[in-house]
Design an enzyme around this catalytic site. Structure first.
Site, PDB file in Angstrom:
ATOM      1  N   CYS A   2      58.596  36.606  26.832  1.00  0.00           N
ATOM      2  CA  CYS A   2      57.752  35.440  27.493  1.00  0.00           C
ATOM      3  C   CYS A   2      59.044  34.379  27.647  1.00  0.00           C
ATOM      4  CB  CYS A   2      56.879  34.653  26.443  1.00  0.00           C
ATOM      5  SG  CYS A   2      55.446  35.778  26.311  1.00  0.00           S
ATOM      6  N   ARG A  27      62.283  38.270  30.706  1.00  0.00           N
ATOM      7  CA  ARG A  27      61.585  38.116  29.599  1.00  0.00           C
ATOM      8  C   ARG A  27      60.051  38.285  29.584  1.00  0.00           C
ATOM      9  NH1 ARG A  27      65.199  34.724  26.042  1.00  0.00           N
ATOM     10  NH2 ARG A  27      63.355  34.598  24.522  1.00  0.00           N
ATOM     11  N   TRP A  73      54.632  38.047  28.652  1.00  0.00           N
ATOM     12  CA  TRP A  73      54.909  39.373  28.356  1.00  0.00           C
ATOM     13  C   TRP A  73      53.635  39.592  27.508  1.00  0.00           C
ATOM     14  CZ3 TRP A  73      55.214  42.396  24.004  1.00  0.00           C
ATOM     15  CH2 TRP A  73      55.531  43.882  24.260  1.00  0.00           C
ATOM     16  N   ASN A  99      55.846  31.130  23.150  1.00  0.00           N
ATOM     17  CA  ASN A  99      56.356  32.202  23.028  1.00  0.00           C
ATOM     18  C   ASN A  99      56.513  32.754  21.607  1.00  0.00           C
ATOM     19  OD1 ASN A  99      58.308  34.558  23.155  1.00  0.00           O
ATOM     20  ND2 ASN A  99      59.997  33.093  23.212  1.00  0.00           N
ATOM     21  N   GLY A 100      55.927  33.944  21.386  1.00  0.00           N
ATOM     22  CA  GLY A 100      55.688  34.484  19.969  1.00  0.00           C
ATOM     23  C   GLY A 100      54.500  34.818  19.553  1.00  0.00           C
ATOM     24  N   GLU A 461      71.347  57.345  24.377  1.00  0.00           N
ATOM     25  CA  GLU A 461      71.470  56.045  25.194  1.00  0.00           C
ATOM     26  C   GLU A 461      71.179  56.740  26.689  1.00  0.00           C
ATOM     27  OE1 GLU A 461      71.209  53.305  25.220  1.00  0.00           O
ATOM     28  OE2 GLU A 461      72.096  52.285  27.037  1.00  0.00           O
ATOM     29  N   LYS A 465      68.178  55.132  29.188  1.00  0.00           N
ATOM     30  CA  LYS A 465      68.413  54.492  30.553  1.00  0.00           C
ATOM     31  C   LYS A 465      67.484  55.444  31.625  1.00  0.00           C
ATOM     32  CE  LYS A 465      70.234  52.206  29.230  1.00  0.00           C
ATOM     33  NZ  LYS A 465      70.300  50.885  28.813  1.00  0.00           N
ATOM     34  N   GLU A 468      63.704  54.410  30.698  1.00  0.00           N
ATOM     35  CA  GLU A 468      63.170  52.872  31.217  1.00  0.00           C
ATOM     36  C   GLU A 468      63.304  52.494  32.553  1.00  0.00           C
ATOM     37  OE1 GLU A 468      65.137  49.999  28.585  1.00  0.00           O
ATOM     38  OE2 GLU A 468      66.869  50.874  29.056  1.00  0.00           O
ATOM     39  N   HIS A 484      67.711  74.643  17.489  1.00  0.00           N
ATOM     40  CA  HIS A 484      66.433  74.678  16.608  1.00  0.00           C
ATOM     41  C   HIS A 484      65.288  73.973  17.080  1.00  0.00           C
ATOM     42  CE1 HIS A 484      69.781  75.628  13.660  1.00  0.00           C
ATOM     43  NE2 HIS A 484      70.370  74.768  14.189  1.00  0.00           N
ATOM     44  N   LYS A 578      63.377  42.192  28.194  1.00  0.00           N
ATOM     45  CA  LYS A 578      64.710  42.172  28.016  1.00  0.00           C
ATOM     46  C   LYS A 578      64.838  41.767  26.570  1.00  0.00           C
ATOM     47  CE  LYS A 578      69.187  41.822  29.457  1.00  0.00           C
ATOM     48  NZ  LYS A 578      69.734  43.460  29.177  1.00  0.00           N
TER      49      LYS A 578
HETATM   50  C1  G6P Z   1      64.954  45.494  24.606  1.00  0.00           C
HETATM   51  C2  G6P Z   1      65.672  45.769  25.902  1.00  0.00           C
HETATM   52  C3  G6P Z   1      66.943  46.829  25.435  1.00  0.00           C
HETATM   53  C4  G6P Z   1      67.763  46.139  24.542  1.00  0.00           C
HETATM   54  C5  G6P Z   1      66.919  45.810  23.129  1.00  0.00           C
HETATM   55  C6  G6P Z   1      67.749  45.356  22.347  1.00  0.00           C
HETATM   56  O1  G6P Z   1      64.209  46.637  24.165  1.00  0.00           O
HETATM   57  O2  G6P Z   1      64.823  46.298  26.948  1.00  0.00           O
HETATM   58  O3  G6P Z   1      67.578  46.879  26.828  1.00  0.00           O
HETATM   59  O4  G6P Z   1      68.656  47.074  24.191  1.00  0.00           O
HETATM   60  O5  G6P Z   1      65.737  45.100  23.656  1.00  0.00           O
HETATM   61  O6  G6P Z   1      68.249  43.899  22.725  1.00  0.00           O
HETATM   62  P1  G6P Z   1      69.168  42.971  22.267  1.00  0.00           P
HETATM   63  O7  G6P Z   1      69.335  41.684  23.014  1.00  0.00           O
HETATM   64  O8  G6P Z   1      69.244  42.674  20.887  1.00  0.00           O
HETATM   65  O9  G6P Z   1      70.620  43.779  22.671  1.00  0.00           O
END
Ligand code: G6P
Length: 583
Positions: A2, A27, A73, A99-100, A461, A465, A468, A484, A578
């Site tokens: 948010c 956000r 969000w 927010n929260g 990782e 990518k 998402e 395994h 994000k």
């Molecule tokens: C969310 C984002 C990710 C990010 C993660 C941690 O899940 O979508 O891209 O890696 O948060 O965020 P930070 O700001 O702590 O790196």
């Protein structure tokens, strides 16, 4: 999670809040809304969907110099116009954005004189402020804040005065100071084009903006604040000629790895000493930052022969038994606001643990709550899918591992070579090559990615990518684990991406590729050299022990092109945000 922006000043408040929300959309982007104060009273305008392309003329609100806005969000209540913020009190004398989470909202709702119209926890805040206005707006806001449990932040306006009040209880809120104008936002990017001067609201503090901002502690005592200059350029957060922020930020890596290298050597050596002397060092992060921590565990092991624990933020509480005042914690976070990491820091602090963080957002909660920090210098990262912050974090931790090994200069020069190799790699031909591969994978629903050593967390990782950005089901495995279980998934045509370098894991990884190949799998090798086991080869520069930093980049590009080919907005994947400021 948010985004909030509020404005008070001589300009068109709605225009400023609209532009601010468009900057904050990363956000949360399921719905949005704006609330204004005019001569006639308070008014709100809300919509479901993204705010991205909305124009000022689309917002049917009267002109105003005081406005608050929110991009959502959803946590409590579905994505509807009624649940979108701002929320109003029943008699419409208070408007709130939040927010929260208000954890005790159901209990508080039992004591309301009028039932809520939305399903949100936020609406309760507007009701409570309205019920407590006998001693004025600021007093009502403070009394309301005292009743709320959970981590959040809210901004409120009222019908009778020209004040904006905001309370921070765990979720970030920053005050921007312009020429006779003031801003309050979740993140400086919301008002960076207007001012770079900020004042930080700390936890459990309230700010009331009337003639100027006045800050108060939880007991209502006025506190003095400094004005801090933020040295971020608004321009770095624009996508320029690129179609999306994601590809712009991938291409930014031509410069950001070099920028990350630019660290204070004395500090690196000092922190290296702390790591050597600590009774346990914990790298802590979530999502992609968590994978950076896991990868760096390998850096410290192979470069410095030092064991470091990598722990996911939300799991850190399970490690509290091991914490003492001799423990060192290195939280890693792009936003510096991820709730699970901030909670982990709180747990660590209670045990006297020293905290030296890796931040990218100057002034973030993490930066301010740490004993010391490294700025990874990636600049504003807007796409939800993290890219340039990732390689910048990896770069700083790589340097730190070399500092622990006593080979800082060697590490630094290797990293500079890596930075220029990435600059060469990110050319239009390379991009076209990855787009061709994306075409090949476009119709696939499952992709397997394998690697050994530091390439194992990079495989994890890479899977994040792909999932998402493009919604392709991707899963990363340690190369040796394939036999395994996951090998059962291989059918003729199953795409398997194999990350391999010229290191001690090369032979075993190629063997794993051959095992897949003999079962009909299509191998896409990411490696400095081609190999007969590869059906397709993505060439990466040979950068020695810094390889994980380059290997992830073609995976970021693949995720981007897959998203575009599959008709998905790569900047705003569904259900994600994000900055994850809730548990
Ligand atoms: C969310 C984002 C990710 C990010 C993660 C941690 O899940 O979508 O891209 O890696 O948060 O965020 P930070 O700001 O702590 O790196």
């Amino acid at each position: 999670m948010c985004g909030i922006i509020a404005y008070k000043g001589p300009k068109d408040a709605i225009e400023i809040v609209l532009k601010g929300l468009q900057q904050l959309e990363y956000r949360g982007y399921d719905s949005w809304g704006i609330g204004v104060k005019t001569q006639a009273g308070l008014d709100v305008f809300k919509k479901t969907g993204q705010i991205g392309k909305v124009n000022r003329s689309d917002i049917h609100l009267p002109e105003s110099t005081i406005a608050i806005g929110h991009t959502r969000w959803a946590t409590h209540g579905g994505v509807t116009e009624t649940n979108a913020h701002p929320h109003q009190s029943p008699n419409k004398d208070i408007v709130v954005v939040h927010n929260g989470i208000v954890e005790n909202f159901e209990e508080l709702a039992l004591h309301l004189s009028t039932p809520r119209v939305s399903e949100t926890d936020t609406e309760i805040i507007a009701h409570l402020i309205s019920q407590n206005m006998q001693q004025g707006f600021a007093h009502a806001v403070r009394e309301t804040a005292k009743k709320l449990q959970g981590k959040s932040g809210f901004v409120a306006i009222n019908k009778d005065t020209d004040e904006i009040a905001a309370v921070r209880s765990g979720s970030p809120l920053i005050v921007g100071i312009g020429e006779n104008e003031y801003f309050i936002a979740s993140d400086v990017t919301a008002f960076l084009q207007h001012t770079k001067k900020v004042m930080y609201l700390d936890n459990n503090e309230m700010v009331v903006i009337n003639d100027a901002p006045h800050f108060y502690d939880a007991d209502g005592k006025e506190v003095q604040k400094r004005i801090v200059d933020i040295d971020w350029e608004a321009g770095t957060s624009e996508k320029g000629d690129h179609a999306h922020y994601l590809i712009k930020e991938i291409m930014d890596q031509k410069h950001t790895i070099m920028a990350a290298t630019n660290q204070d050597e004395e500090k690196l050596k000092r922190v290296a000493d702390e790591i050597r002397n600590a009774y346990g060092t914990f790298l802590v992060g979530c999502g992609t930052a968590g994978k950076v921590c896991q990868t760096s565990e390998y850096f410290f092991s192979s470069i410095a022969h030092k064991h470091i624990n990598a722990v996911v933020g939300s799991e850190f509480s399970n490690y509290h038994h091991y914490l003492t005042d001799k423990t060192l914690m290195i939280p890693v976070s792009q936003s510096g606001e991820t709730m699970d990491v901030l909670d982990a820091m709180e747990i660590a602090k209670k045990k006297g643990v020293k905290i030296i963080s890796l931040i990218n957002v100057v002034g973030s909660t993490m930066m301010r709550e740490s004993d010391d920090y490294f700025n990874v210098n990636a600049g504003v990262e807007k796409a939800v899918v993290s890219t340039k912050a990732t390689t910048a974090q990896l770069s700083v931790l790589y340097l730190l591992a070399h500092a622990v090994a006593g080979t800082l200069q060697e590490g630094k020069s290797q990293l500079m070579n890596t930075a220029s190799a990435v600059t060469d790699m990110l050319n239009p031909r390379y991009d076209a090559r990855i787009r061709d591969l994306a075409q090949l994978l476009k119709g696939r629903e499952d992709v397997i990615i394998i690697g050994r050593g530091a390439n194992y967390p990079i495989a994890l990782e890479a899977a994040i990518k792909l999932m998402e950005a493009s919604y392709v089901h991707a899963q990363g495995f340690a190369g040796g684990e394939l036999k395994h279980g996951p090998i059962a998934l291989i059918e003729p045509g199953t795409p398997v991406i194999v990350l391999v370098n010229n290191d001690e894991n090369k032979e075993a990884t190629i063997s794993n590729a051959k095992e897949v190949q003999s079962r009909g799998g299509v191998i896409i090798g990411v490696a400095p050299e081609n190999n007969p086991a590869f059906s397709h080869w993505i060439k990466v520069p040979d950068v020695g022990d810094a390889a994980p930093i380059v290997n992830i980049i073609p995976m970021q590009m693949l995720a981007y092109h897959l998203a575009v080919l599959r008709g998905i907005d790569p900047d705003k994947p569904r259900n994600l945000a994000k900055s994850v400021t809730v548990k």
